[in-house]
Design an enzyme around this catalytic site. Structure first.
Site, PDB file in Angstrom:
ATOM      1  N   SER A  48       7.475  -0.138  -1.292  1.00 25.35           N
ATOM      2  CA  SER A  48       6.875  -0.314   0.030  1.00 25.35           C
ATOM      3  C   SER A  48       5.454  -0.884  -0.024  1.00 25.35           C
ATOM      4  CB  SER A  48       6.864   1.008   0.803  1.00 25.35           C
ATOM      5  OG  SER A  48       5.940   1.909   0.258  1.00 25.35           O
ATOM      6  N   LYS A  56       0.186   4.501   0.356  1.00 20.80           N
ATOM      7  CA  LYS A  56       0.148   3.674   1.572  1.00 20.80           C
ATOM      8  C   LYS A  56      -1.264   3.161   1.802  1.00 20.80           C
ATOM      9  CE  LYS A  56       4.394   4.627   2.852  1.00 20.80           C
ATOM     10  NZ  LYS A  56       5.430   3.667   2.598  1.00 20.80           N
TER      11      LYS A  56
END
Length: 142
Positions: free
Chosen positions: A61, A98
């Site tokens: 991701s 993230k």
């Protein structure tokens, strides 16, 4: 995208030779004429600092910022996380890597791959930022 906590670097370390020029991605240059004093990667990456630890990244991701599954990430707990930093976090005990996005009072943990949705931190969520990723190391041998 998760991670595996590896912890701090163990004692010991090897000094590697350092070249005094940048290596072009084209035709190679003979390096032996440009050797400088040896360096230690653990010193360059501050790996021996007590506030630095290593994690192995699991998932894709964050590939938009060049962090891929299997990469080794250097995480610095002494850096105050701010908007735009890539962080290692726990959201409701779910570990993740993230980009931290702060929009007023809203906090978003953003993926850097369009195949994954952003994680919005909601009222009542438990968010813990473990640290800021300062470097990532990737093996090109496989």
């Amino acid at each position: 995208m998760g991670f595996t906590l590896l912890g701090p670097l163990a004692e010991g370390g090897v000094r590697l030779p350092r070249c005094s020029f940048k290596v072009p991605a084209g035709f190679p240059s003979p390096a032996t004429d440009h050797m400088e004093a040896p360096i230690s990667l653990d010193e360059v990456l501050s790996l021996r600092a007590p506030h630095v630890f290593l994690v192995t990244i699991d998932g894709d991701s964050m590939q938009g910022v060049g962090i891929f599954s299997g990469d080794l990430a250097v995480v610095d707990r002494s850096i105050e996380p701010v908007d735009g930093h890539v962080v290692v976090a726990l959201l409701n005990n779910d570990p993740m890597c993230k980009r931290l996005c702060i929009r007023g009072k809203r906090v978003i943990l953003r993926s850097e791959n369009p195949q994954y949705p952003d994680r919005h931190v909601l009222e009542g969520d438990d968010l813990s930022i473990w640290g800021v990723i300062t470097y990532s190391v990737r093996s090109h041998a496989h």
